[in-house]
Design a protein around this motif. Structure first.
Motif, PDB file in Angstrom:
ATOM      1  N   VAL A 246     134.523  69.766  26.620  1.00  0.00           N
ATOM      2  CA  VAL A 246     134.214  69.854  28.046  1.00  0.00           C
ATOM      3  C   VAL A 246     132.786  70.358  28.214  1.00  0.00           C
ATOM      4  O   VAL A 246     132.457  71.465  27.815  1.00  0.00           O
ATOM      5  CB  VAL A 246     135.200  70.794  28.760  1.00  0.00           C
ATOM      6  N   GLY A 270     138.238  69.378  33.106  1.00  0.00           N
ATOM      7  CA  GLY A 270     137.406  70.095  34.055  1.00  0.00           C
ATOM      8  C   GLY A 270     136.803  69.216  35.114  1.00  0.00           C
ATOM      9  O   GLY A 270     136.787  68.003  35.019  1.00  0.00           O
ATOM     10  N   ASN A 571     136.827  77.294  38.546  1.00  0.00           N
ATOM     11  CA  ASN A 571     136.008  77.187  37.346  1.00  0.00           C
ATOM     12  C   ASN A 571     135.528  75.743  37.287  1.00  0.00           C
ATOM     13  O   ASN A 571     136.289  74.845  36.936  1.00  0.00           O
ATOM     14  CB  ASN A 571     136.832  77.541  36.106  1.00  0.00           C
ATOM     15  N   SER A 573     133.492  74.110  35.321  1.00  0.00           N
ATOM     16  CA  SER A 573     133.406  73.441  34.027  1.00  0.00           C
ATOM     17  C   SER A 573     134.771  72.976  33.535  1.00  0.00           C
ATOM     18  O   SER A 573     134.865  72.031  32.761  1.00  0.00           O
ATOM     19  CB  SER A 573     132.765  74.359  32.999  1.00  0.00           C
ATOM     20  N   GLU A 574     135.857  73.636  33.992  1.00  0.00           N
ATOM     21  CA  GLU A 574     137.191  73.278  33.538  1.00  0.00           C
ATOM     22  C   GLU A 574     138.027  72.611  34.624  1.00  0.00           C
ATOM     23  O   GLU A 574     139.097  72.078  34.353  1.00  0.00           O
ATOM     24  CB  GLU A 574     137.931  74.519  33.022  1.00  0.00           C
TER      25      GLU A 574
END
Length: 1129
Positions: A246, A270, A571, A573-574
């Protein structure tokens, strides 16, 4: 409905067709609305099964969906009507007329009347337009060709005219594959299984008669994941793909893939990864869960539960108190009620100005918008809801407003620099205003944006260009260019109405988050590659998203249908929830709104209070009651510095709460206001907003104020993102401002072709002088009448360079003629049209033009150029024509014998003859607010006539400046201002604005030099803010209508060829009906020019500073009064 569900319907359609269930096939086609069977439709039309034709069409479109749909239904019902007349079945024809065709009367009353008149004819073929009508079979075939073209052009039929390319018996093949898979799972599979039912899973019985274990419970297979969730790594048995790494959000932004491709990941997927790939991989969700029908048909924007009842809540429902979990300086919290404002209707949305921290925009549940100066407690602006140009809106919107005129504001928001603000309404449209300081807001754009409600609006800067982003009930997100309103992108992919949008950027990559009422979150780049994210928001219903002020943290707040509210941090990025904030009651009483402030706090309105959280802690930090009086779910909004918080109240008002800095800010403004009021010469005014100089101007003014008072001036605060924002809303003094303006303001002079856009319209027909000129009301064409009695019509094409199809100087139009090649030529006397007085008037729907050139008055059909009728042969000859604003059958006709005849076209009768002038009539203008007709004549006299009894109310002669010789170049002309109360009067010696109710001049502009060239023509711009005037020396001057001061001068060299004769000059000016900065000139050599400012300039100079006593009392149209049409020349 999901795409798989849609494909299943196609498989069922194929199966039914193969099994010869013909009626059922077409019923499913109609009910699903997925596939329009053109062959079936053709057969039903040819056979004349009109009820089935309309029933089948009804599954795909309704009469008032758009103009294509309206035309389709009209052609079908007209054919049915003509067939009844052809059979001499009068009672059937009357029934069709009343039940089927009457619906079109509200859109084109004249056409409906014309159709009705066919009943009076023995054979309807006696009507010229129906003279070529053949037999029923050929008529149906001809109509069918037209219907197919309309259906193919109708956007509602897009992607519905082609059946997918499927192998035969595809559904049977899939069932066989499923049975084979089930058979492979049998513990003791038989070589030739006997499949007797599809109602339950197949299973071969064991030899001893015992049943095999079900696949779901078989320990050898492992557990099968439940529908709806992403399984954990290892959930799919031994064949596991390597987990996809990711990347952070910046990763996909810096190198977005040219071709998207799915990838399977076993772990959490993500936002960053999903933005890189178009869809959630199907392998991650093996069990298919079809959504319920309820989620697909939410047609209204959900309102807070009990919105109207919040005012009448029982008194024993007290706000809930919560323990304080952290210790913060109390100065940080907005505890003090600094202002209480009475809006008059329930606030639905609010927004503070990004630069002037105390300017607050408010939109309400009845469509009103208000602009408040919180510092002075003054409401600067209030506007009631009104469609600016109803005729340009979709038929669906017009019909919806007729059925239910109530409209609410769903969102109101400033642009990033505060020069524009947008309003999203619960019905189809958004309106964009420009803000020029103080109480000066002006109409900028009106966009018929979505079918149904427009649920949210935002501004963004993709490609360094300001754009408007909207979303709506039609499940789409759209991006519009903020200058012209041109649509740039349409994002489709949501399966429910889109509730909110959140544009953002990181590392110079622009993107948009959107949320829908089924709880889905999607993300889009400014391209046509589809959504990059498909996630579920907590609550699965009404969710809004917002970033912290520095853009580093993403939050969302949503409320479920059951009233459960969720405030979370993501979040990025996720693509997972990072933090869920606690403190909501189990059942919120409305949709909770939230806001962020100072990169530190979150706030939400719930349970009659404002709840505050620290961004880094999930526990509720504190609550603010604001002295009570708040609704169950109050609307809230912080200003950009976080010093003020606006909160809606149950009594249709707003409370402005302030922290310690906010209290000091408001006190500073109060002191300045008090100091200024002590001196009459120090009256304050609002500064004009300029995004580049606002902060500097505020600082300079503050420094000047500090110098005079002996105190230190507060310095502007520079925010982390580079915006200069002043902590105080400084109001410089008028004397200083006017002195600065006099230094800065300069008359705009255009001297060559590089300084403006001009377009000479092509003319293959050699014509003489242009005598009359007008834009069509739709703004897509220009109609001219030359002195040889010939009409010319230029139409602009709709293409990539001109997506709106409206008139523009950037694209050349076509000189249009019907296929017959005939010209619209007026009747003339003694073959000398050059000496005649030419006049024409255009109907509101652009269908007909009434025109005269010294002979009979002719009525032309604008589509065919055919002469429909002629009447009133001279003498006297007509010199001016004007349609009555409320009845196109009534025409005011000015005559060369000085009379005015009020003529009813329908019954061919002169109702009244008005006498009061001594020379020919040169101008006529109706006001539907004052109910008067204003006339002007070659005798330099103006008369006002009451339209009820056609009696003269008052009259006066123009005051011709002494020493000015007059000629016959131009006779006196009149035109009403947009407010329908003030009148523009044009004479070769002067331009004047009159108060029509008193017939007294308000302002006047005579040329200062007696040798100045005469004025040849002048007209208001469409918004009545400018006056375009042409002169005998070919100069064009543009005046500010409010002050009648010169704003811009266009010299002949900027639009005329160098070698042209000095005798060539404009004799008529026409203003575009919707583009305020576009006008056209008709010249003595027969040429027509379209003029626009450069795209970089956008307007003809800057309005000159007002002089003492020069402020006009002209206003915008009163509520309920429609703006006048273009002047009928």
């Amino acid at each position: 409905m999901s795409s798989l569900s849609r494909e299943l319907v196609f498989l069922i359609l194929q199966f039914l067709d193969e099994e010869k269930f013909k009626e059922t096939v077409h019923k499913l086609e109609q009910e699903s609305g997925f596939y329009f069977n053109m062959k079936y439709f053709e057969d039903e039309v040819i056979n004349g099964n009109w009820d089935e034709v309309e029933r089948y069409l009804g599954g795909f479109t309704k009469v008032d969906d758009n103009r294509y749909s309206m035309k389709i239904f009209f052609e079908i019902r007209k054919q049915k009507y003509l067939e009844a007349l052809d059979k001499h079945d009068r009672s059937k024809a009357v029934e069709i007329l009343v039940k089927d065709l009457k619906v079109f009367a509200s859109f084109n009353e004249e056409l409906f009347k014309e159709i009705t008149q066919l009943l009076t004819l023995e054979n309807f073929r006696e009507n010229e337009q129906l003279s070529k009508y053949g037999d029923t079979k050929s008529a149906r075939a001809i109509m069918l060709v037209e219907l197919k073209k309309l259906i193919e052009a109708n956007p509602l039929f897009r992607d519905k005219l082609q059946f997918p390319n499927l192998k035969s018996s595809r559904l049977r093949t899939l069932i066989n594959q499923s049975l084979n898979w089930q058979h492979q799972l049998c513990k003791n599979p038989r070589p030739n299984p006997d499949i007797k039912t599809l109602f339950v899973d197949h299973s071969c019985g064991q030899p001893n008669g015992a049943r095999a274990p079900s696949p779901a419970n078989n320990p050898l297979l492992g557990s099968i994941p439940k529908p709806g969730g992403f399984p954990q790594l290892g959930a799919h048995g031994p064949f596991q793909p390597a987990p996809t790494p990711v990347a952070p959000l910046a990763g996909w932004m810096s190198n977005p893939p040219a071709v998207t491709h799915p990838a399977v990941s076993g772990g959490a997927i993500g936002f960053a990864a999903m933005l890189k790939h178009p869809r959630t991989p199907s392998a991650a969700n093996p069990s298919m869960d079809y959504p319920s029908g309820d989620s697909d048909h939410v047609s209204k924007r959900p309102r807070p539960v009990g919105l109207s009842e919040e005012v009448n809540l029982p008194v024993n429902m007290m706000p809930v108190t919560y323990p304080q979990s952290h210790s913060y300086p109390q100065d940080d919290f907005h505890k003090a009620v600094a202002r209480t404002l009475s809006q008059g209707s329930a606030p639905m949305s609010m927004d503070f100005h990004p630069v002037q921290q105390t300017l607050l925009l408010v939109g309400t549940n009845v469509g009103d918008i208000g602009l408040w100066d919180v510092g002075t407690k003054e409401r600067l602006v209030v506007r009631n809801f009104k469609v600016w140009e109803l005729g340009k809106c979709s038929m669906a919107l017009q019909a919806a407003l007729v059925k239910d005129p109530t409209v609410s504001v769903n969102r109101i928001i400033w642009s990033p620099d505060g020069t524009l603000f947008g309003v999203a309404y619960s019905r189809h449209i958004v309106q964009i205003y420009s803000y020029h300081g103080g109480d000066d807001i002006r109409q900028h754009l009106e966009i018929d944006a979505h079918v149904g409600g427009v649920n949210d609006i935002a501004f963004a800067h993709p490609n360094k260009q300001l754009c408007i982003i909207t979303c709506g009930d039609d499940k789409t997100i759209k991006v519009w260019e903020a200058t012209s309103g041109t649509k740039q992108f349409t994002f489709e992919g949501h399966e429910a109405p889109v509730y909110s949008v959140c544009p953002h950027y990181k590392e110079n990559i622009q993107f948009i988050f959107s949320t829908a009422l089924d709880g889905k979150i999607k993300a889009w780049l400014y391209d046509n590659l589809g959504s990059r994210v498909d996630y579920d928001a907590p609550g699965h219903w009404c969710t809004t998203m917002a970033y912290s002020a520095d853009g580093s943290r993403l939050f969302s707040c949503g409320t479920s249908k059951d009233g459960e509210s969720h405030l979370v941090e993501w979040n990025e990025s996720e693509g997972a929830v990072k933090r869920t904030y606690q403190g909501f009651r189990k059942r919120s009483m409305g949709v909770v709104q939230f806001d962020t402030t100072r990169n530190r706090f979150l706030a939400a309105g719930d349970e009659f209070v404002i709840k505050i959280w620290d961004m880094d802690n999930t526990s509720l930090l504190t609550t603010i009651e604001a002295d009570g009086g708040l609704p169950a779910s109050p609307r809230i909004r912080f200003n950009k510095e976080g010093t003020l918080l606006a909160v809606s109240t149950v009594d249709n008002g707003i409370k402005v709460l302030a922290n310690a800095d906010g209290v000091r800010l408001l006190r500073t403004l109060e002191n300045r206001s008090f100091d200024a009021s002590r001196s009459a010469s120090e009256t304050v005014t609002k500064p004009l907003i300029n995004p580049l100089t606002a902060a500097a101007a505020a600082a300079a003014a503050a420094a000047a104020a500090a110098t005079s008072s002996g105190t230190a001036a507060p310095s502007p605060i520079t925010a982390m993102n580079g915006d200069n924002r002043s902590m105080v809303d400084v109001k410089p003094r008028i004397a200083d401002e006017s002195m600065d303006k006099s230094k800065v303001w300069k008359l705009m002079e255009i001297t060559d072709t590089a300084q403006c856009r001009s377009l000479k319209l092509g003319d293959s027909i050699r014509t003489a002088k242009i005598s009359r000129l007008i834009y069509t009301n739709s703004g897509v064409a220009i109609l001219a009448l030359a002195s040889n009695a010939v009409h010319l019509l230029w139409k602009w094409p709709r293409n990539e360079r001109n997506s709106t199809g409206k008139a523009t100087a950037s694209v050349s139009p076509q000189l249009w003629q019907p296929p017959s090649g005939i010209l619209m030529t007026n009747d003339t006397i003694d073959n000398s049209p050059d000496e005649a007085v030419h006049c024409f008037a255009l109907s509101k729907n652009d269908s007909y033009v009434m025109s005269a050139s010294g002979g009979k008055i002719s009525l032309f059909n604008m589509m065919t150029f055919k002469t429909m009728t002629t009447f009133m042969p001279p003498p006297p000859a007509a010199t001016f024509l004007a349609f009555h604003p409320q009845d196109n059958n009534i025409i005011a006709i000015g005559m060369d014998d000085s009379t005015i005849q009020i003529y009813n076209v329908r019954i061919d009768e002169v109702k009244s003859k008005l006498r009061g002038h001594s020379k020919k009539i040169t101008g006529l203008a109706f006001s539907n607010v004052l109910n008067v007709l204003v006339s002007s004549g070659a005798d330099a006299q103006i008369c006002v006539w009451n339209t009820d009894g056609w009696e003269r109310q008052r009259s006066r002669f123009l005051q011709i400046p002494s020493g000015r010789p007059t000629s016959n170049i131009l006779d006196t002309r009149v035109q009403f201002h947009q407010d329908q109360q003030h009148c523009l009067v044009v004479h070769e010696t002067q331009i004047a604005i009159y108060d029509a109710s008193k017939l007294e001049p308000v302002k006047q502009w005579p040329p200062r030099e007696t040798s100045a060239p005469p004025i040849t023509h002048a007209t208001f711009s469409c918004d009545s803010q400018l006056i375009y005037a042409s002169f005998l020396d070919a100069t064009v001057c543009i005046f500010s209508a409010s002050s009648l001061r010169l704003q811009c001068r266009i010299l002949p060299a900027s639009y005329l060829p160098q070698n042209i004769s000095s005798n060539v000059h404009p004799v008529v000016v026409a203003a575009h009906p919707s583009e305020a900065n576009q006008f056209a000139l008709g010249l003595t050599d027969g040429s027509v020019y379209v003029m626009e400012p450069l795209e970089s300039e956008r307007k003809w100079g800057i309005p000159p500073p007002a002089e003492n006593g020069s402020t006009s009392n002209m206003s915008t149209p009163p509520n309920g009064a429609s703006s006048s049409d273009q002047p009928e020349r």
